[in-house]
Enzyme design. Sequence first.
Site, PDB file in Angstrom:
ATOM      1  N   GLY A 141      54.802  69.251  18.371  1.00 30.34           N
ATOM      2  CA  GLY A 141      54.621  70.140  19.500  1.00 30.34           C
ATOM      3  C   GLY A 141      54.602  69.483  20.862  1.00 30.34           C
ATOM      4  O   GLY A 141      55.009  68.326  21.029  1.00 30.34           O
ATOM      5  N   CYS A 186      83.544  40.523   6.915  1.00 23.44           N
ATOM      6  CA  CYS A 186      84.844  41.120   7.220  1.00 23.44           C
ATOM      7  C   CYS A 186      85.742  40.143   7.985  1.00 23.44           C
ATOM      8  O   CYS A 186      86.966  40.176   7.845  1.00 23.44           O
ATOM      9  CB  CYS A 186      84.658  42.399   8.023  1.00 23.44           C
ATOM     10  SG  CYS A 186      83.826  43.699   7.081  1.00 23.44           S
ATOM     11  N   GLU A 227      60.605  67.153  17.367  1.00 20.99           N
ATOM     12  CA  GLU A 227      60.676  68.595  17.610  1.00 20.99           C
ATOM     13  C   GLU A 227      59.340  69.194  18.038  1.00 20.99           C
ATOM     14  O   GLU A 227      59.224  70.399  18.138  1.00 20.99           O
ATOM     15  CB  GLU A 227      61.217  69.313  16.366  1.00 20.99           C
ATOM     16  CG  GLU A 227      62.713  69.127  16.150  1.00 20.99           C
ATOM     17  CD  GLU A 227      63.334  70.245  15.337  1.00 20.99           C
ATOM     18  OE1 GLU A 227      62.618  71.183  14.936  1.00 20.99           O
ATOM     19  OE2 GLU A 227      64.557  70.190  15.112  1.00 20.99           O
ATOM     20  N   GLU A 233      86.984  47.276   7.759  1.00 22.46           N
ATOM     21  CA  GLU A 233      88.117  46.354   7.641  1.00 22.46           C
ATOM     22  C   GLU A 233      88.658  46.272   6.212  1.00 22.46           C
ATOM     23  O   GLU A 233      89.874  46.412   6.011  1.00 22.46           O
ATOM     24  CB  GLU A 233      87.728  44.962   8.159  1.00 22.46           C
ATOM     25  CG  GLU A 233      87.408  44.943   9.654  1.00 22.46           C
ATOM     26  CD  GLU A 233      85.931  45.158   9.964  1.00 22.46           C
ATOM     27  OE1 GLU A 233      85.470  44.642  10.997  1.00 22.46           O
ATOM     28  OE2 GLU A 233      85.243  45.847   9.157  1.00 22.46           O
ATOM     29  N   ASP A 284      53.723  76.592  12.403  1.00 23.18           N
ATOM     30  CA  ASP A 284      55.088  77.053  12.145  1.00 23.18           C
ATOM     31  C   ASP A 284      55.482  76.921  10.678  1.00 23.18           C
ATOM     32  O   ASP A 284      56.436  77.567  10.241  1.00 23.18           O
ATOM     33  CB  ASP A 284      56.084  76.265  12.994  1.00 23.18           C
ATOM     34  CG  ASP A 284      55.937  76.537  14.483  1.00 23.18           C
ATOM     35  OD1 ASP A 284      55.161  77.449  14.831  1.00 23.18           O
ATOM     36  OD2 ASP A 284      56.586  75.849  15.285  1.00 23.18           O
ATOM     37  N   THR A 297      52.156  71.805  14.840  1.00 25.71           N
ATOM     38  CA  THR A 297      53.444  72.426  14.527  1.00 25.71           C
ATOM     39  C   THR A 297      53.574  72.617  13.024  1.00 25.71           C
ATOM     40  O   THR A 297      54.060  73.665  12.560  1.00 25.71           O
ATOM     41  CB  THR A 297      54.598  71.555  15.056  1.00 25.71           C
ATOM     42  OG1 THR A 297      54.468  71.429  16.467  1.00 25.71           O
ATOM     43  CG2 THR A 297      55.942  72.172  14.726  1.00 25.71           C
ATOM     44  N   LEU A 350      55.574  65.579  22.119  1.00 23.78           N
ATOM     45  CA  LEU A 350      56.703  65.403  23.040  1.00 23.78           C
ATOM     46  C   LEU A 350      56.243  64.745  24.334  1.00 23.78           C
ATOM     47  O   LEU A 350      56.895  63.817  24.838  1.00 23.78           O
ATOM     48  CB  LEU A 350      57.358  66.755  23.326  1.00 23.78           C
ATOM     49  CG  LEU A 350      58.195  67.357  22.188  1.00 23.78           C
ATOM     50  CD1 LEU A 350      58.447  68.836  22.450  1.00 23.78           C
ATOM     51  CD2 LEU A 350      59.517  66.612  22.027  1.00 23.78           C
TER      52      LEU A 350
END
Length: 350
Positions: free
Chosen positions: A293, A92, A291, A52, A208, A204, A297
């Site tokens: 492993g 605002c 992401e 605003e 990786d 991971t 997840l």
Amino acid sequence: MSDEFYIKRCLDLAALALGNVSPNPMVGCVIVVDGKIIGEGYHQEYGKSHAEPNAVKAVFDKHGDEAENLLKQATAYVNLEPCAHFGKTPPCADLLVKHQLKKVVIGNRDPFSGVDGKGIEKLKNAGIEVVSGILDDECRYFNRRFFTRIEKQRPYIILKWAETANGYFATKDGHQKWISGALAKRLAHQWRSEEDAILIGKQTAIMDNPQLTAREWTGKNPIRLVIDKNLQVPITNHIFNAAAKTIIFNEVKTDVIENIHYIQMEDMHFYLAQKIAFQLYLMDIQSVIIEGGANILNQFLNTNLWDEARIFTSSTSWSDGVSSPNINGNLQETVQIGNDKLSIYLNDIK
């Protein structure tokens, strides 16, 4: 033009700040007189002026001495209720009252307790006409990260992985083998620049050795989060470099060494997903990409602690491997990204 048209313009403006205003919401503001936009603005960066005041400033910059009179005839469009409290910036709603706008049209009411109708009340008490609920669902989805943090006391959780055409997620022996293509990788880096943090598990991180940065996209790097109960990830790995802040959740110590933050947690084998989600909420992390492993997840899937899943499916098949997580959600769209298929799911089990 219709109210919906101008609220959509607010969303277009607000989207320019994706990844830069968290834990605040993304907000745009358009000021209109007699069907013409006389000023517009958006909240560009956390801690700086809101949409605003930026829009009002644009009116003064463009119209000079005429600005005050124009504002008294104007309708302000904003996709989220104007704030009514003193935070890093003044309210605002007070600014709109000060300039005596004729009307304010709002997308969503703000769920934050410091606002939550108080901005609307201030405007109405000053004699300003208020219309709210325009494109309510669209505006709410647009700020889904913010609404999730306020209403559920946890970040917006995005699951992301790649799988082969026959459903494999990783190799059985643990060595790294790329599944998706270059375009999918670049898109994943764009996503990283849009969210607050990215989370992986110990395996991971070791196997990786990922960097977890947005190096193939212009934008900020996310905060890197690693679950490493016994601090087994070698400190020579990429996640310990200076490219981004890294937080290591563990059972050994709490410490800060330059950009590496160790946070000690108890009994990580119990309710880990819930503990991580609440800890991120306390740290004002509004969104996170998980992401992997597969174990991490699946923990978030099994506890129903996720909001969105983004899954790349390759055109190639493997003879064996670790099976991909099973997703049970509402398929929103499927897009071809090079040789890979991207499927986006939303969690419809609330």
